[in-house]
Design a protein around this motif. Structure first.
Motif, PDB file in Angstrom:
ATOM      1  N   GLU A  12       0.785  -1.358  -0.078  1.00  0.00           N
ATOM      2  CA  GLU A  12       0.595   0.382   0.437  1.00  0.00           C
ATOM      3  C   GLU A  12       0.932   1.512  -0.147  1.00  0.00           C
ATOM      4  O   GLU A  12       0.668   2.376  -0.446  1.00  0.00           O
ATOM      5  CB  GLU A  12      -0.797  -0.028   1.311  1.00  0.00           C
ATOM      6  N   SER A  13       2.037   1.306   0.512  1.00  0.00           N
ATOM      7  CA  SER A  13       2.643   2.496   1.077  1.00  0.00           C
ATOM      8  C   SER A  13       3.687   2.668  -0.654  1.00  0.00           C
ATOM      9  O   SER A  13       3.982   3.881  -0.409  1.00  0.00           O
ATOM     10  CB  SER A  13       3.149   2.504   2.095  1.00  0.00           C
ATOM     11  N   LEU A  14       4.107   1.665  -0.762  1.00  0.00           N
ATOM     12  CA  LEU A  14       4.691   1.708  -2.230  1.00  0.00           C
ATOM     13  C   LEU A  14       3.916   2.687  -3.139  1.00  0.00           C
ATOM     14  O   LEU A  14       5.170   3.400  -3.613  1.00  0.00           O
ATOM     15  CB  LEU A  14       5.748   0.137  -2.481  1.00  0.00           C
ATOM     16  N   CYS A  16       2.980   5.160  -2.703  1.00  0.00           N
ATOM     17  CA  CYS A  16       2.732   6.757  -3.496  1.00  0.00           C
ATOM     18  C   CYS A  16       3.989   7.182  -4.375  1.00  0.00           C
ATOM     19  O   CYS A  16       3.462   8.739  -4.535  1.00  0.00           O
ATOM     20  CB  CYS A  16       3.345   6.872  -1.428  1.00  0.00           C
ATOM     21  N   LEU A  17       4.215   6.355  -4.667  1.00  0.00           N
ATOM     22  CA  LEU A  17       5.480   6.545  -5.587  1.00  0.00           C
ATOM     23  C   LEU A  17       5.054   6.588  -7.040  1.00  0.00           C
ATOM     24  O   LEU A  17       4.055   6.783  -7.110  1.00  0.00           O
ATOM     25  CB  LEU A  17       6.697   5.413  -5.699  1.00  0.00           C
ATOM     26  N   PRO A  18       5.694   7.598  -7.617  1.00  0.00           N
ATOM     27  CA  PRO A  18       4.745   8.184  -8.821  1.00  0.00           C
ATOM     28  C   PRO A  18       4.588   6.949  -9.872  1.00  0.00           C
ATOM     29  O   PRO A  18       5.915   6.785 -10.738  1.00  0.00           O
ATOM     30  CB  PRO A  18       5.400   9.485  -9.322  1.00  0.00           C
ATOM     31  N   VAL A  20       3.806   4.095  -9.498  1.00  0.00           N
ATOM     32  CA  VAL A  20       3.142   2.811  -9.160  1.00  0.00           C
ATOM     33  C   VAL A  20       2.213   2.678  -9.162  1.00  0.00           C
ATOM     34  O   VAL A  20       1.403   3.072  -7.919  1.00  0.00           O
ATOM     35  CB  VAL A  20       4.566   3.240  -7.418  1.00  0.00           C
ATOM     36  N   MET A  28       6.986  -4.281  -6.336  1.00  0.00           N
ATOM     37  CA  MET A  28       8.527  -4.221  -5.824  1.00  0.00           C
ATOM     38  C   MET A  28       8.249  -5.092  -4.835  1.00  0.00           C
ATOM     39  O   MET A  28       9.588  -5.022  -3.841  1.00  0.00           O
ATOM     40  CB  MET A  28       8.119  -2.619  -5.595  1.00  0.00           C
ATOM     41  N   LEU A  47      14.813   7.249   3.165  1.00  0.00           N
ATOM     42  CA  LEU A  47      13.230   8.364   2.667  1.00  0.00           C
ATOM     43  C   LEU A  47      13.478   8.754   4.391  1.00  0.00           C
ATOM     44  O   LEU A  47      12.760   9.679   4.348  1.00  0.00           O
ATOM     45  CB  LEU A  47      12.803   6.890   2.680  1.00  0.00           C
TER      46      LEU A  47
ATOM     47  N   LEU B  10      18.956   9.187  -0.946  1.00  0.00           N
ATOM     48  CA  LEU B  10      17.548   8.656  -1.360  1.00  0.00           C
ATOM     49  C   LEU B  10      17.571   8.414  -2.801  1.00  0.00           C
ATOM     50  O   LEU B  10      16.643   7.312  -3.344  1.00  0.00           O
ATOM     51  CB  LEU B  10      16.714  10.173  -1.383  1.00  0.00           C
ATOM     52  N   PRO B  18      12.451  -2.380  -8.345  1.00  0.00           N
ATOM     53  CA  PRO B  18      12.696  -3.869  -9.836  1.00  0.00           C
ATOM     54  C   PRO B  18      12.411  -2.629 -11.138  1.00  0.00           C
ATOM     55  O   PRO B  18      11.728  -1.905 -10.380  1.00  0.00           O
ATOM     56  CB  PRO B  18      12.133  -4.751 -10.299  1.00  0.00           C
ATOM     57  N   ARG B  27      12.998  11.587 -10.071  1.00  0.00           N
ATOM     58  CA  ARG B  27      11.482  11.928 -10.194  1.00  0.00           C
ATOM     59  C   ARG B  27      11.270  11.042  -8.873  1.00  0.00           C
ATOM     60  O   ARG B  27      10.239  11.886  -8.340  1.00  0.00           O
ATOM     61  CB  ARG B  27      11.000  10.697 -12.137  1.00  0.00           C
ATOM     62  N   HIS B  31       9.904  13.862  -6.423  1.00  0.00           N
ATOM     63  CA  HIS B  31       7.848  14.184  -5.936  1.00  0.00           C
ATOM     64  C   HIS B  31       7.667  13.881  -4.617  1.00  0.00           C
ATOM     65  O   HIS B  31       7.030  14.353  -4.237  1.00  0.00           O
ATOM     66  CB  HIS B  31       7.405  12.734  -7.030  1.00  0.00           C
ATOM     67  N   LEU B  32       8.220  12.966  -4.164  1.00  0.00           N
ATOM     68  CA  LEU B  32       8.501  12.832  -2.595  1.00  0.00           C
ATOM     69  C   LEU B  32       8.713  13.757  -2.288  1.00  0.00           C
ATOM     70  O   LEU B  32       7.864  14.747  -0.590  1.00  0.00           O
ATOM     71  CB  LEU B  32       9.154  11.540  -2.419  1.00  0.00           C
ATOM     72  N   GLY B  40       6.129   9.719   2.172  1.00  0.00           N
ATOM     73  CA  GLY B  40       7.494   9.228   2.341  1.00  0.00           C
ATOM     74  C   GLY B  40       8.407   8.658   3.582  1.00  0.00           C
ATOM     75  O   GLY B  40       8.666   6.835   3.565  1.00  0.00           O
ATOM     76  N   ARG B  42       5.921   7.268   5.464  1.00  0.00           N
ATOM     77  CA  ARG B  42       5.265   5.645   6.100  1.00  0.00           C
ATOM     78  C   ARG B  42       5.993   4.824   5.212  1.00  0.00           C
ATOM     79  O   ARG B  42       5.581   3.974   5.465  1.00  0.00           O
ATOM     80  CB  ARG B  42       3.787   6.329   4.921  1.00  0.00           C
ATOM     81  N   LEU B  43       5.843   5.405   4.722  1.00  0.00           N
ATOM     82  CA  LEU B  43       6.958   3.527   2.939  1.00  0.00           C
ATOM     83  C   LEU B  43       8.108   3.629   3.684  1.00  0.00           C
ATOM     84  O   LEU B  43       8.625   2.755   4.289  1.00  0.00           O
ATOM     85  CB  LEU B  43       6.766   4.005   1.428  1.00  0.00           C
ATOM     86  N   SER B  44       8.761   4.579   4.688  1.00  0.00           N
ATOM     87  CA  SER B  44      10.117   4.290   5.579  1.00  0.00           C
ATOM     88  C   SER B  44       9.625   3.378   6.219  1.00  0.00           C
ATOM     89  O   SER B  44      10.519   2.132   6.175  1.00  0.00           O
ATOM     90  CB  SER B  44      10.866   5.781   6.012  1.00  0.00           C
TER      91      SER B  44
END
Ligand SMILES: [Zn+2]
Ligand SMILES: [Zn+2]
Lengths: 200, 200
Positions: A12-14, A16-18, A20, A28, A47, B10, B18, B27, B31-32, B40, B42-44
């Motif tokens: 879910e949190s991945l 946030c990447l543009p 994706v 991923m 991050l 980063l 991948p 990019r 963006h983040l 970002g 949250r993803l971390s």
């Protein structure tokens, strides 16, 4: 979901990447879990540090870890020339071309009255203050060749009218190595208007 | 580089994902930093927790947070049927199709003697032990229709020969909604060989 809460939250949190979506996020997550855990841990740390630690340069609004960015900290880059760009990616493209050795000002956007983005929001007052203080000789307006980018460039130029500063805009034309048949009409018109004698 | 050490790190660490090269990593980082800092962060956190916390299910080798994965914890899914897949993405595809309600065994690969991957490495001994203990009635070999996937399926089937377990393999054929003209020859051959009376 079939997986564990930790995997679900990672997928879910991945997102946030543009660029994706759900499928790519799953791919991923599985890749990292199956054979990229050390890379994933490194990314987690990078991050975390960047999201809380990266700020804007006090002088040019570029990304920075401290008061000043890497370019503004370099005394050889404060030579009376400022190149105004819309974003850090534009700055990076110019840096990677490797020829320009002056300073920058990063607007982080462009004027867009409809979206409530005025001169204050993109730091134009701060730019004018800096020009006043530093005695800039040339201001290169490298905003994008879009309606908003052009409007932003003209607004800045108008505000500096009569101050004796050389104000320039990047040349439009056919990309080096480009084929004429693939170049759009606007660019071709600009290229014609900007034509130069062969001896130049 | 033009940016700060935090931004550089980063960008560099995003390349562990991948399909993400230098340009895409830049990019993503911009963006983040520009408009996705909460995502970002949250993803971390999700990455950090998943990279250290996600383990393999004791029963089926699927990703799990604790001893057993979500599927193995569900008593309704332990009904004497095991579907053997090569990877968690294969498992996910079957789960998303929504029809299968039995258990799984995730090989996390396939037999590949050249790469030193034998039965032990992909957990086949563990699968055979489980079949022995649980009294499985049907084993669905859903490894990929590749040379390695087929070889792995045949190896497992051979090992279970004479034990009175129904061993099945997924049907090959024309994808539902697929156009005949776009289907490859091998698939078409399988589809012909597996043809059924219209009344079926
Ligand atoms: Zn700066
Ligand atoms: Zn399990």
């Amino acid at each position: 979901m079939a997986f564990s809460p930790l995997v679900d939250e990672l997928v879910e949190s991945l997102r946030c990447l543009p660029g994706v979506g759900q499928k790519t996020a799953q791919r991923m997550a599985f890749h990292l879990l199956e054979r990229g855990r050390s890379g994933g841990s490194r990314l987690s740390e990078a991050l975390g540090k960047a999201m809380t630690g990266v700020r804007r340069c006090d002088r040019c609004q570029n990304f920075a870890d401290t008061d000043l960015c890497g370019i503004c900290e370099n005394p050889q880059r404060t030579n009376g020339t400022i190149c105004v760009v819309e974003s850090p990616s534009d700055l990076l493209a110019i840096e990677q071309a490797g020829d320009y050795r002056g300073g920058y000002f990063v607007l982080m956007g462009h004027l867009s009255p409809i979206d409530g983005v005025g001169p204050e929001e993109i730091g134009i007052e701060r730019l004018l203050d800096r020009i006043q203080q530093e005695g800039v000789s040339e201001l290169i307006l490298a905003t994008n060749p879009t309606v908003e980018g052009e409007a932003t460039a003209h607004y800045i130029a108008d505000r500096l009218d009569g101050r004796g500063i050389l104000i320039t805009r990047l040349a439009h034309g056919i990309p080096v190595g480009g084929e004429l048949g693939y170049v759009d009409g606007f660019t071709l018109t600009h290229a014609f208007r900007g034509r130069k004698p062969l001896s130049d």
